[in-house]
Every structure is written in C-alpha cells, then in structure tokens.
Design a protein around this motif. Sequence first.
Motif, mmCIF file in Angstrom:
data_model
loop_
_atom_site.group_PDB
_atom_site.id
_atom_site.type_symbol
_atom_site.label_atom_id
_atom_site.label_comp_id
_atom_site.label_asym_id
_atom_site.label_seq_id
_atom_site.Cartn_x
_atom_site.Cartn_y
_atom_site.Cartn_z
ATOM 1 N N THR A 192 21.682 -20.870 21.566
ATOM 2 C CA THR A 192 23.080 -20.787 21.166
ATOM 3 C C THR A 192 23.715 -20.480 22.362
ATOM 4 O O THR A 192 23.372 -19.476 23.125
ATOM 5 C CB THR A 192 23.244 -19.439 20.276
ATOM 6 O OG1 THR A 192 22.527 -18.481 20.386
ATOM 7 C CG2 THR A 192 23.129 -20.107 18.798
ATOM 8 N N THR A 193 24.917 -21.179 22.788
ATOM 9 C CA THR A 193 25.648 -20.905 24.053
ATOM 10 C C THR A 193 26.832 -21.009 23.851
ATOM 11 O O THR A 193 27.381 -21.731 22.846
ATOM 12 C CB THR A 193 25.166 -22.182 25.012
ATOM 13 O OG1 THR A 193 25.412 -23.167 24.368
ATOM 14 C CG2 THR A 193 23.787 -21.808 25.444
ATOM 15 N N PRO A 194 27.788 -20.279 24.457
ATOM 16 C CA PRO A 194 29.490 -20.521 24.368
ATOM 17 C C PRO A 194 29.928 -22.004 24.520
ATOM 18 O O PRO A 194 29.652 -22.680 25.539
ATOM 19 C CB PRO A 194 29.871 -19.593 25.274
ATOM 20 C CG PRO A 194 28.613 -18.703 26.088
ATOM 21 C CD PRO A 194 27.571 -19.584 25.657
ATOM 22 N N HIS A 195 30.657 -22.437 23.431
ATOM 23 C CA HIS A 195 31.093 -23.693 23.678
ATOM 24 C C HIS A 195 32.660 -23.669 24.112
ATOM 25 O O HIS A 195 33.359 -24.730 24.303
ATOM 26 C CB HIS A 195 31.110 -24.371 22.297
ATOM 27 C CG HIS A 195 29.793 -24.638 21.874
ATOM 28 N ND1 HIS A 195 28.672 -25.051 22.671
ATOM 29 C CD2 HIS A 195 29.141 -24.056 20.836
ATOM 30 C CE1 HIS A 195 27.378 -25.149 22.027
ATOM 31 N NE2 HIS A 195 27.746 -24.468 20.878
ATOM 32 N N SER A 228 33.802 -16.599 22.324
ATOM 33 C CA SER A 228 32.364 -16.729 21.773
ATOM 34 C C SER A 228 31.740 -15.217 21.210
ATOM 35 O O SER A 228 31.220 -15.156 20.142
ATOM 36 C CB SER A 228 31.368 -17.373 22.647
ATOM 37 O OG SER A 228 31.828 -18.759 22.882
ATOM 38 N N GLU A 263 31.164 -13.960 17.332
ATOM 39 C CA GLU A 263 29.895 -13.491 16.883
ATOM 40 C C GLU A 263 30.043 -11.933 16.367
ATOM 41 O O GLU A 263 29.487 -11.709 15.380
ATOM 42 C CB GLU A 263 29.084 -13.213 18.294
ATOM 43 C CG GLU A 263 28.296 -14.653 18.735
ATOM 44 C CD GLU A 263 27.605 -15.346 17.702
ATOM 45 O OE1 GLU A 263 26.820 -14.625 16.988
ATOM 46 O OE2 GLU A 263 28.059 -16.597 17.454
ATOM 47 N N GLY A 288 32.249 -21.034 12.875
ATOM 48 C CA GLY A 288 31.976 -20.520 14.239
ATOM 49 C C GLY A 288 31.145 -21.375 15.123
ATOM 50 O O GLY A 288 30.984 -21.310 16.192
ATOM 51 N N SER A 289 30.472 -22.321 14.739
ATOM 52 C CA SER A 289 29.301 -23.263 15.405
ATOM 53 C C SER A 289 30.002 -23.821 16.503
ATOM 54 O O SER A 289 29.502 -23.823 17.558
ATOM 55 C CB SER A 289 28.595 -24.194 14.462
ATOM 56 O OG SER A 289 27.765 -24.844 15.264
ATOM 57 N N ILE A 328 32.494 -22.900 18.175
ATOM 58 C CA ILE A 328 32.824 -21.847 19.295
ATOM 59 C C ILE A 328 31.904 -21.297 19.968
ATOM 60 O O ILE A 328 31.729 -21.162 21.185
ATOM 61 C CB ILE A 328 33.756 -20.734 18.406
ATOM 62 C CG1 ILE A 328 34.907 -21.293 17.572
ATOM 63 C CG2 ILE A 328 34.473 -19.998 19.598
ATOM 64 C CD1 ILE A 328 35.908 -22.496 18.394
ATOM 65 N N SER A 329 30.907 -20.463 19.013
ATOM 66 C CA SER A 329 30.095 -19.607 19.655
ATOM 67 C C SER A 329 28.537 -20.268 19.278
ATOM 68 O O SER A 329 27.451 -19.568 19.960
ATOM 69 C CB SER A 329 30.227 -18.212 19.192
ATOM 70 O OG SER A 329 29.702 -17.997 17.865
ATOM 71 N N SER A 366 24.010 -16.389 28.990
ATOM 72 C CA SER A 366 24.755 -15.915 27.882
ATOM 73 C C SER A 366 24.100 -15.084 26.863
ATOM 74 O O SER A 366 24.745 -14.894 25.831
ATOM 75 C CB SER A 366 25.605 -17.173 27.494
ATOM 76 O OG SER A 366 24.898 -18.110 27.123
ATOM 77 N N TYR A 376 24.792 -12.724 22.146
ATOM 78 C CA TYR A 376 24.249 -12.818 20.947
ATOM 79 C C TYR A 376 23.435 -11.789 20.531
ATOM 80 O O TYR A 376 22.808 -11.779 19.389
ATOM 81 C CB TYR A 376 23.684 -14.171 21.000
ATOM 82 C CG TYR A 376 24.505 -15.425 21.188
ATOM 83 C CD1 TYR A 376 25.281 -15.962 20.391
ATOM 84 C CD2 TYR A 376 24.205 -15.985 22.511
ATOM 85 C CE1 TYR A 376 26.007 -16.919 20.497
ATOM 86 C CE2 TYR A 376 25.265 -17.232 23.089
ATOM 87 C CZ TYR A 376 26.047 -17.448 21.841
ATOM 88 O OH TYR A 376 26.755 -18.524 22.176
#
Length: 245
Positions: free
Chosen positions: A126-129, A135, A139, A179-180, A182-183, A204, A208
């Motif tokens: 998972t990475t910030p989008h 993000s 979370e 949320g997918s 975004i974060s 990042s 999380y």
Amino acid sequence: MIRNKNKDNQLNVKNELRALFSELFGTFALTFTASAATVVPILSHYEIDYLAKVTAPGLMVMAIIYALGDISGTHINPAVTFAFSLRRAFPWKKMPFYWLAQVVGSLLAAFVILMLFGNIEHLGATTPHFGVLPSFIMEIILTLFLVTVIIGTATGSKIVGHNAGIAVGATIILCGIIGSPISGASMNPALSIGPSLLSREVSSVWIYIAGPLLGSLLAVGINYLTHGSTKPQEKEAASGKGDKP
C-alpha cells in the motif's frame, strides 16, 4: 491435584499456540489475497476489475472469521489487537505475541507472492495515491470505521463472534471502495508491513502503521461513549470464545 494442574497448564499452552498460529495463518491469507488482488490483474491484463480487487480482502476476512474466529478471535490486524487491549478485553501481555504472529504471517504471504510472480507492483504494498497527508488521514478515518464495527459487534449482546463476520467483511469492502484510490485502504499495519519490507518500498510504510493505530485509538473512545465499559461477551469475542457452536 498436581496432575490436573499440569494438564490444565499444558492445555492452556496448546490453546495459546493454536491462537497464535490462527493469527499467523489468518494474516497470511488476508495478505496473500490483498497482494494477489493487485498483482494478478497486471499478469492477466486486467481481467480482474477494480471492484473485484477491493472486494477480495473483505470476503477473505469474512471467511477467516467463520473458520478461525473461535480459536483466536481473528484479529489478524495489530490495530484490532491494540483496540481490544485498550478496552481491557484482551490481555496486554498477549498483544506483542499477536503482533508478531500477524507480521510473520504477512511476511510469509509477501514472500510467496514474490517467489511466484516476482516483485510486480511492489507485491501489492500500500502506497499513497493522492499525497501523504490525505492518505494518512484516510487511513485514520477508515480504521476508525472498521475498528468501531469490530469492537462494537464484540460489545453488543446480539452480534458476537462468528456473526460479526458479515459486518466486518462488508465494512472492509466499503472502506476499500472509498479509500483504495487515495491511500490503498490498508487499515492494517501487518498487511502493509510484509509487502513493503520484501519489495523494499518502505518510504511510506509509517502511514500504514501510525494511521491505523490512531484510528483504532479513536474507535475505542467512541466505543466507550456508546457502549460504556468492557462487557463479558467482548472479552470472549476478543479471545475467540464467543459464539462457539
């Protein structure tokens, strides 16, 4: 008397080991599903669409709750274990062992994905989008929703143990849809740690870890305001004793 005590001690040790293995396997299954849901669409030229990707982890959590909920409580998420410990529904001394089992399960799942497919899409890490701060806040909020549902169903007298599977799985799916983009909608430090470490995408990962723990803390506060102090059935659900057949 001594023999009975020894038998009881041996039984307790076996139960604790079963609970830890349940947490390890449950987190393995969740991480494998979430990572594969990111990697497989690329390998299959996107035969799996976005909704299937965000639905898969929720369905796996739902299934694991039904399969292993009476063994460990099926936390499979350090933020959930943290919340139950804050609520005094789960012993603080057991929390580090649950966390370790969860992280090991995630690492094993990421390793299997790496061996099968190589380091594609950072193993689904998972990475910030949409920026670091959005993000991080996302979370916190998503975990607030998820943990509120989890400890709320454990506290309530009508929905305990296995019956929480539908509510929890549906919440994960809904949070994933929102949320997918975004974060990545992790809501789970262990879920993020395994793929991030093995893919070396760690810049990042703090988002999380800190985000879900803060969201969990807020959820405990809300639960106290709405449900009050810890209930006996909450302790049973947190330890895997609730709703046994």
